[in-house]
Design a protein around this motif. Structure first.
Motif, PDB file in Angstrom:
ATOM      1  N   LYS A 161       4.288   5.593  -5.384  1.00 20.81           N
ATOM      2  CA  LYS A 161       4.298   5.647  -6.855  1.00 20.81           C
ATOM      3  C   LYS A 161       3.250   6.622  -7.372  1.00 20.81           C
ATOM      4  O   LYS A 161       3.481   7.374  -8.330  1.00 20.81           O
ATOM      5  CB  LYS A 161       4.045   4.247  -7.415  1.00 20.81           C
ATOM      6  CG  LYS A 161       4.176   4.160  -8.939  1.00 20.81           C
ATOM      7  CD  LYS A 161       4.011   2.737  -9.404  1.00 20.81           C
ATOM      8  CE  LYS A 161       4.238   2.639 -10.932  1.00 20.81           C
ATOM      9  NZ  LYS A 161       3.344   3.515 -11.691  1.00 20.81           N
ATOM     10  N   SER A 162       2.085   6.652  -6.738  1.00 18.05           N
ATOM     11  CA  SER A 162       1.021   7.569  -7.178  1.00 18.05           C
ATOM     12  C   SER A 162       1.452   9.016  -7.002  1.00 18.05           C
ATOM     13  O   SER A 162       1.218   9.866  -7.883  1.00 18.05           O
ATOM     14  CB  SER A 162      -0.252   7.304  -6.375  1.00 18.05           C
ATOM     15  OG  SER A 162      -0.715   5.993  -6.615  1.00 18.05           O
ATOM     16  N   LEU A 163       2.093   9.311  -5.846  1.00 15.61           N
ATOM     17  CA  LEU A 163       2.569  10.681  -5.629  1.00 15.61           C
ATOM     18  C   LEU A 163       3.639  11.069  -6.630  1.00 15.61           C
ATOM     19  O   LEU A 163       3.672  12.201  -7.129  1.00 15.61           O
ATOM     20  CB  LEU A 163       3.112  10.808  -4.204  1.00 15.61           C
ATOM     21  CG  LEU A 163       2.075  10.761  -3.076  1.00 15.61           C
ATOM     22  CD1 LEU A 163       2.768  10.730  -1.726  1.00 15.61           C
ATOM     23  CD2 LEU A 163       1.131  11.962  -3.170  1.00 15.61           C
ATOM     24  N   ARG A 164       4.529  10.157  -6.923  1.00 15.03           N
ATOM     25  CA  ARG A 164       5.577  10.460  -7.896  1.00 15.03           C
ATOM     26  C   ARG A 164       4.992  10.684  -9.287  1.00 15.03           C
ATOM     27  O   ARG A 164       5.387  11.607 -10.003  1.00 15.03           O
ATOM     28  CB  ARG A 164       6.607   9.321  -7.925  1.00 15.03           C
ATOM     29  CG  ARG A 164       7.850   9.683  -8.737  1.00 15.03           C
ATOM     30  CD  ARG A 164       8.882   8.587  -8.674  1.00 15.03           C
ATOM     31  NE  ARG A 164       8.391   7.376  -9.338  1.00 15.03           N
ATOM     32  CZ  ARG A 164       9.132   6.274  -9.484  1.00 15.03           C
ATOM     33  NH1 ARG A 164      10.367   6.238  -8.994  1.00 15.03           N
ATOM     34  NH2 ARG A 164       8.627   5.223 -10.094  1.00 15.03           N
ATOM     35  N   ASP A 165       4.053   9.816  -9.663  1.00 16.93           N
ATOM     36  CA  ASP A 165       3.400  10.005 -10.971  1.00 16.93           C
ATOM     37  C   ASP A 165       2.670  11.344 -11.035  1.00 16.93           C
ATOM     38  O   ASP A 165       2.693  12.051 -12.050  1.00 16.93           O
ATOM     39  CB  ASP A 165       2.427   8.863 -11.235  1.00 16.93           C
ATOM     40  CG  ASP A 165       3.148   7.532 -11.452  1.00 16.93           C
ATOM     41  OD1 ASP A 165       4.381   7.560 -11.702  1.00 16.93           O
ATOM     42  OD2 ASP A 165       2.477   6.469 -11.373  1.00 16.93           O
ATOM     43  N   LYS A 166       2.042  11.694  -9.917  1.00 20.93           N
ATOM     44  CA  LYS A 166       1.301  12.957  -9.884  1.00 20.93           C
ATOM     45  C   LYS A 166       2.258  14.139 -10.030  1.00 20.93           C
ATOM     46  O   LYS A 166       1.977  15.113 -10.733  1.00 20.93           O
ATOM     47  CB  LYS A 166       0.527  13.060  -8.577  1.00 20.93           C
ATOM     48  CG  LYS A 166      -0.301  14.342  -8.460  1.00 20.93           C
ATOM     49  CD  LYS A 166      -1.070  14.353  -7.144  1.00 20.93           C
ATOM     50  CE  LYS A 166      -1.874  15.644  -7.020  1.00 20.93           C
ATOM     51  NZ  LYS A 166      -2.633  15.700  -5.742  1.00 20.93           N
ATOM     52  N   SER A 197       0.835  -1.209   0.000  1.00 20.94           N
ATOM     53  CA  SER A 197       0.000   0.000   0.000  1.00 20.94           C
ATOM     54  C   SER A 197       0.864   1.251   0.000  1.00 20.94           C
ATOM     55  O   SER A 197       0.593   2.216  -0.729  1.00 20.94           O
ATOM     56  CB  SER A 197      -0.921  -0.005   1.231  1.00 20.94           C
ATOM     57  OG  SER A 197      -1.773  -1.136   1.202  1.00 20.94           O
ATOM     58  N   TYR A 206       2.404   1.755  -3.325  1.00 26.69           N
ATOM     59  CA  TYR A 206       1.413   2.264  -4.290  1.00 26.69           C
ATOM     60  C   TYR A 206       1.204   3.765  -4.103  1.00 26.69           C
ATOM     61  O   TYR A 206       1.134   4.528  -5.068  1.00 26.69           O
ATOM     62  CB  TYR A 206       0.103   1.499  -4.117  1.00 26.69           C
ATOM     63  CG  TYR A 206      -0.997   1.988  -5.035  1.00 26.69           C
ATOM     64  CD1 TYR A 206      -1.012   1.652  -6.388  1.00 26.69           C
ATOM     65  CD2 TYR A 206      -2.000   2.829  -4.542  1.00 26.69           C
ATOM     66  CE1 TYR A 206      -2.004   2.111  -7.228  1.00 26.69           C
ATOM     67  CE2 TYR A 206      -2.996   3.304  -5.370  1.00 26.69           C
ATOM     68  CZ  TYR A 206      -3.002   2.940  -6.723  1.00 26.69           C
ATOM     69  OH  TYR A 206      -3.976   3.395  -7.539  1.00 26.69           O
ATOM     70  N   ILE A 207       1.118   4.173  -2.811  1.00 24.79           N
ATOM     71  CA  ILE A 207       0.940   5.600  -2.530  1.00 24.79           C
ATOM     72  C   ILE A 207       2.150   6.386  -3.025  1.00 24.79           C
ATOM     73  O   ILE A 207       2.025   7.458  -3.640  1.00 24.79           O
ATOM     74  CB  ILE A 207       0.715   5.826  -1.023  1.00 24.79           C
ATOM     75  CG1 ILE A 207      -0.625   5.198  -0.599  1.00 24.79           C
ATOM     76  CG2 ILE A 207       0.745   7.309  -0.667  1.00 24.79           C
ATOM     77  CD1 ILE A 207      -0.838   5.183   0.900  1.00 24.79           C
TER      78      ILE A 207
END
Length: 391
Positions: free
Chosen positions: A362-367, A356, A359-360
């Motif tokens: 990676k999501s922040l980096r993608d954002k 989890s 995932y968080i």
């Protein structure tokens, strides 16, 4: 920066190592069925105790006991039930030889290993036999009686179950030992291996008129001989000698009866409970085993009873210690299993948490990358400032 997948893989490897280090489960569990002819006497109970103690050394074996209560038809039905339940091996102590032989032969010929204990069948169609040499027991008792009575006297014999092989062979050995002497069996009583039956039959006989005189009572087992001593005392019949067979330890066994001068002598007849489990394990594991496992006899009388009692009492204490240790081990194994389950759940929770977080992250980096592309459409270089605020 390393990929979060590396951390996930690392934790999975740690968990796999943790649980692979635990004790290995047996590759196969074997089920043994035991058809017991009767279970209500001390000798049979001692046999069961020995079986369960021996089983503690073989965790891959389990045992189910069925008690025929001295009935041939019941024993045949119970053997069929055991086979239908899917046992891997049958142990049987026949109530009577001839009636039980066909079902034992059938089970053996259908591929299920069979161990015959104590009482034999009428054929040799079985995997192994474990028990004493009952002829030798009777013959040894007869020789002892010859010496005790100086080669002359009258015997009252209390039989076990007349159709059973131990009773037949003990009687035959007794007769052969008396050949060439002036010792005669003047009375035979059917005690059926049971103390109360022997007492009732003996009382009825002794209350008759003009009964033959006798010098000694030989019982095919200790409990019947002890019962005979009680009846003679109650009827004020004294100065007789009493011999039995089994020599069980404990406060109510034959060894204690010799110590208390209730019996003049008894003869060892091991139950074979521990040996039968040992042989069963060898058969199921495909190891070498003896087909005929004959257990030896010996006399216990006033000349050796003290040291034998000390030895048997020590053995009983050791067996009790083994039982207590086994119970403690079982408790510790249960605790271990619970702890292992907790660690497994905890490990899974930890892995889920790491996934989890990854995932968080990676999501922040993608954002952030998307925001940079939006704010810097011409591709100008942008300095990255990573801080804990992103988490």
């Amino acid at each position: 920066m390393k990929s979060p997948h590396c951390f996930i893989l690392l934790y999975i490897l740690v968990l796999a190592t943790l649980f692979s280090c635990g004790p290995k489960e047996a590759s196969k569990k074997y089920k043994i069925g035991f058809s017991q002819c009767v279970s209500n006497d001390a000798w049979r109970k001692a046999m069961h105790d020995e079986m369960y103690r021996e089983l503690s050394f073989y965790p891959d074996l389990s045992l189910e006991i069925k008690d025929a209560k001295g009935d041939n038809a019941t024993q045949i039905r119970q053997i069929k039930e055991l086979v239908e339940s899917g046992i891997d091996l049958l142990i049987v102590s026949p109530n009577e030889s001839s009636p039980i032989t066909p079902i034992v032969e059938e089970v053996f010929q259908n591929g299920t290993p069979v161990i015959v204990v104590d009482r034999k069948t009428s054929s040799n169609l079985y995997s192994a036999y474990v028990g004493g040499n009952n002829y030798e027991v009777g013959f040894t008792a007869g020789q002892y009686i010859r010496n005790l009575l100086n080669g002359k006297g009258e015997i009252l014999e209390i039989w076990g179950l007349r159709g059973s092989s131990p009773a037949v062979e003990r009687h035959r050995g007794l007769l052969n030992a008396f050949q060439g002497s002036d010792i005669n069996i003047v009375t035979e009583i059917s005690g059926q291996w049971e103390k109360d039956t022997a007492k009732n039959q003996l009382r009825a006989h002794l209350l008759k008129e003009n009964i033959p005189e006798f010098d000694l009572i030989f019982g095919h087992n200790d409990v019947m001989a002890i019962g005979a001593h009680e009846i003679c005392n109650a009827l004020n019949i004294h100065h007789k000698k009493f011999l039995g067979v089994d020599a069980l330890p404990g406060p109510y066994g034959g060894i204690q009866a010799v110590t208390d001068d209730v019996l003049d002598a008894t003869f060892f007849y091991p139950t074979g409970g521990d040996k039968s489990i040992e042989v069963a394990h060898k058969i199921l594991k495909g190891e070498y085993f003896e087909k005929e496992n004959i257990l030896q006899t010996a006399v216990v009388d006033s000349s050796n009873v003290r040291i034998i009692k000390q030895q048997t009492d020590k053995i009983i204490d050791q067996q009790d210690n083994i039982t207590r240790q086994r119970d403690r081990i079982n408790i510790q194994m249960e605790i271990y299993k619970n702890q292992r389950t907790f660690l497994f759940v905890f490990g899974l929770t930890l892995v889920v948490a790491i996934i989890s977080l990854a995932y968080i992250f990676k999501s922040l980096r993608d954002k952030q990358e998307i925001n940079e592309e939006v704010n810097n459409p011409r591709g100008k270089p942008t300095r990255h400032y990573w801080s804990i605020e992103y988490f």
